[in-house]
Design an enzyme around this catalytic site. Structure first.
Site, mmCIF file in Angstrom:
data_model
loop_
_atom_site.group_PDB
_atom_site.id
_atom_site.type_symbol
_atom_site.label_atom_id
_atom_site.label_comp_id
_atom_site.label_asym_id
_atom_site.label_seq_id
_atom_site.Cartn_x
_atom_site.Cartn_y
_atom_site.Cartn_z
ATOM 1 N N ARG A 151 19.478 55.526 25.930
ATOM 2 C CA ARG A 151 18.487 55.435 26.823
ATOM 3 C C ARG A 151 18.513 55.924 28.326
ATOM 4 O O ARG A 151 17.730 56.482 28.808
ATOM 5 C CB ARG A 151 18.138 53.588 27.298
ATOM 6 C CG ARG A 151 17.083 53.338 28.404
ATOM 7 C CD ARG A 151 16.652 52.039 28.440
ATOM 8 N NE ARG A 151 15.856 51.479 27.410
ATOM 9 C CZ ARG A 151 16.636 50.538 26.595
ATOM 10 N NH1 ARG A 151 17.862 49.925 26.759
ATOM 11 N NH2 ARG A 151 15.808 50.041 25.317
ATOM 12 N N ALA A 152 19.884 55.767 28.493
ATOM 13 C CA ALA A 152 20.138 56.719 29.842
ATOM 14 C C ALA A 152 19.964 58.334 29.770
ATOM 15 O O ALA A 152 19.283 58.758 30.820
ATOM 16 C CB ALA A 152 21.729 56.682 30.313
#
Length: 672
Positions: A275-276
């Site tokens: 997700r980052a």
């Protein structure tokens, strides 16, 4: 309607303004979590953003704000006829901390659903916020189950309401903004990760800037409309820039070089999952569009990392979020792409609210000073001088905490009904169903079997003729559920001369830190009372910020006499006040001492009388016995008996050594 404070009139807080504007340009970034001390314009800036959001077109009469160009095919108010639409300002919806689940996701008319099979649905705040802003002030104080629902909707772009076989789904895409004061407690790591960006805000220490803050606030309070009119041109310019950046966004090119830098940065800081990487890519793209460019440069990647990674990097629970900017620069230089120039750190391409330096983390306090030697202070050091808690003869410099370890759960016996948590058994809105009762007030959790059983005997008398069950209000039954609650864990720590041997005090602090870590994981409130010299201090009033307790513990000095009675009486007073504030939250008192009591007339007898106050009120307690050496007096065990609790040594506090401690606590209270 009151006039909001203009967004462009907010003084400083460049990172906060930039993060909000990037989400206005690209809502796919995933929202903003704003962390900072009270009084730093967090709420003011968020509320001001709504005035800058472009207007939205909605289907006329649709309660779920469907886009007329692409209406939601599953909209509960659909299907929609083409052509009928209206324009309105984007909504700013606030979610109160004390909101119910029904208020957030919407509510079904259970009686009509059972009797008529009609999906009579009243939309909640998630529906109101669709295509707008959903603002949660003090998001760290929001109940866990509400945060889960909120973030699930933000991730999926839809809200699902499932109630006893009746299902409703509607679109829920919004800009999620949360603000919090870290002193009042942290969010769980998995929830932190669901916010796209995070920024740390703090009040400026520059006198000129503080003067300007006060000047603008007073001018706004005197005449909000006139103050807003003075900033109308700046507001219009930023609004137009947001619209232009949105139009440019699909044309922005994210090259392979920038993608390599993003991937390398996320790997270097050991963030979990992917997700980052995705958030960094979207943020860097929005930064380029905001600057009016169609190519993502290294400086965009750097700024995106400073906004998207601090709350995602691996860290211990008591570490402040932040990034090592030197490490970040080294990584970007090593994996520099060919699609843009290397970052020179100037940031001159962004004349409006710009980077202004990375959000970073709050600097960690300096290590406590350590003495050169003397690992063992004499018991009751400095008794002749009667040192006060704030300092004086016989005081030792603070000892460093030993490494924390995993402890077993110390639970409060019985069944409570306090705030949701993970420590003790309690009646809660969420958990396993244990029975049914008549609802008191609004029905929130229907017990279907009990409701049908209550209504069945009356069907003939009510003239039932069709397939539907004739249900009256008196037939409805509320499900009773059992889950876990958070407690108030009040630490009463002996900091006297008898505890001042550095090796022992280090072990004691390590044990308390371990219990604090357990309290952090179980969503408890904590408090810290210390006693030494001739008095006791409330080092930390009850709070949800376990981090604050850990900081106070590290700086705890030692030395002087052992006013055990004063410590117990001060703890008793803290609990009395806390019961008035939060009567539903039960307490667990953890006394950390070797059991000695000195100073004043009859100190041992006075300590015993103070301890019996806790036993008389049924307060659950544990004494952590810190006595060491070959000869043990067993004073801590005697104190535990007076408290109506149990005693455990430092060694027994570890891992599986206290498997039966909860039963011991309960058994000793029953015996008393």
């Amino acid at each position: 309607m009151s006039t909001p404070f203009p967004f462009t009139a907010v003084v400083g807080q460049d990172d906060l303004r930039l993060a909000l504007l990037l989400n206005a340009v690209s809502p796919a970034v995933g929202g903003v979590l704003v962390r900072g001390e009270k009084g730093t314009a967090k709420s003011t800036a968020v509320r001001a953003l709504s005035a800058l959001m472009p207007e939205v077109d909605v289907v006329s009469g649709c309660r779920f704000s469907c886009d007329p160009d692409s209406p939601d095919p599953g909209c509960p108010d659909g299907p929609h006829a083409p052509g009928a639409f209206a324009s309105r300002a984007a909504r700013m919806v606030e979610l109160p901390v004390g909101a119910s689940e029904d208020r957030l996701v919407g509510a079904l008319d259970i009686e009509r659903a059972l009797a008529e099979g009609v999906k009579a649905f009243e939309p909640g705040l998630l529906a109101d916020a669709h295509r707008g802003i959903l603002y949660v002030d003090e998001v760290n104080l929001l109940h866990d189950h509400l945060v889960d629902l909120l973030l699930d909707a933000a991730a999926m772009g839809a809200s699902y309401v499932e109630r006893e076989g009746v299902s409703v789904r509607h679109a829920a895409r919004f800009l999620l903004v949360g603000t919090m004061n870290p002193e009042e407690g942290e969010l769980r790591p998995q929830l932190l990760d669901r916010f796209g960006l995070t920024v740390e805000v703090a009040a400026s220490r520059e006198p000129d800037q503080r003067v300007e803050v006060v000047r603008r606030r007073l001018a706004y309070d005197d005449d909000p409309a006139a103050f807003a009119a003075r900033w109308a041109d700046e507001e219009a310019a930023v609004r137009a820039r947001i619209v232009a950046a949105r139009e440019l966004l699909p044309s922005v090119r994210l090259g392979d070089g920038a993608l390599r830098q993003i991937a390398a940065t996320c790997a270097a800081f050991e963030v979990d999952g992917m997700r980052a990487d995705i958030v960094m890519a979207r943020t860097a793209t929005a930064l380029a569009a905001w600057a009016g460019r169609t190519d993502v440069l290294a400086e965009d990647v750097r700024q995106a990392a400073l906004l998207a990674l601090p709350h995602r990097r691996r860290r211990n629970p008591f570490d402040a979020p932040g990034l090592d900017e030197d490490k970040l620069d080294e990584t970007l230089e090593e994996f520099g792409g060919q699609d843009g120039p290397a970052d020179d750190g100037d940031g001159d391409d962004d004349p409006d609210p710009g980077p202004g330096g990375g959000p970073g983390g709050q600097p960690e306090p300096d290590d406590a000073p350590q003495g050169d030697g003397d690992a063992a202070a004499r018991p009751e050091a400095g008794e002749g001088g009667e040192p006060q808690p704030s300092g004086g003869a016989g005081e030792q410099s603070p000892a460093r905490s030993a490494e924390p370890f995993r402890t077993k759960v110390l639970s409060v016996p019985g069944l409570g009904q306090g705030a949701a948590g993970r420590r003790s058994r309690a009646r809660t809105e969420h958990g396993r169903t244990t029975g049914a009762r008549r609802p008191r007030g609004a029905l929130t959790k229907l017990h279907l079997a009990a409701t049908v059983q209550a209504a069945a005997p009356h069907q003939r008398a009510r003239g039932r003729s069709g397939p539907g069950l004739v249900v009256r209000r008196d037939d409805l039954r509320q499900a009773t559920r059992e889950g876990r609650e958070g407690n108030l864990v009040l630490f009463v720590v002996d900091a006297s001369g008898s505890m001042a041997a550095r090796q022992r005090m280090s072990a004691v602090k390590g044990a308390v830190l371990s219990l604090l870590l357990d309290a952090y994981q179980r969503r408890d409130k904590v408090g810290l009372v210390t006693f030494r010299g001739s008095a006791a201090d409330v080092a930390l009033p009850p709070t949800s910020s376990v981090d604050a307790a850990a900081v106070r513990l590290e700086s705890l000095p030692t030395g002087g006499r052992t006013p055990l009675a004063a410590g117990l009486l001060r703890a008793h007073e803290v609990l009395r006040v806390e019961r008035l504030r939060d009567p539903a939250r039960r307490a667990l008192v953890v006394v950390v001492t070797d059991g000695r009591a000195t100073g004043g007339p009859e100190p041992v007898a006075l300590a015993g009388r103070a301890a019996r106050l806790f036993a008389a009120e049924g307060t659950a307690s544990v004494v952590v016995d810190c006595e060491s050496g070959p000869v043990r007096l067993g004073l801590a065990g005697q104190l535990a008996g007076e408290l109506g609790g149990t005693a455990v040594t430092l060694d027994e506090l570890r891992a599986d050594s206290i498997a039966g401690l909860v039963k011991d606590v309960q058994g000793s209270r029953r015996a008393a």
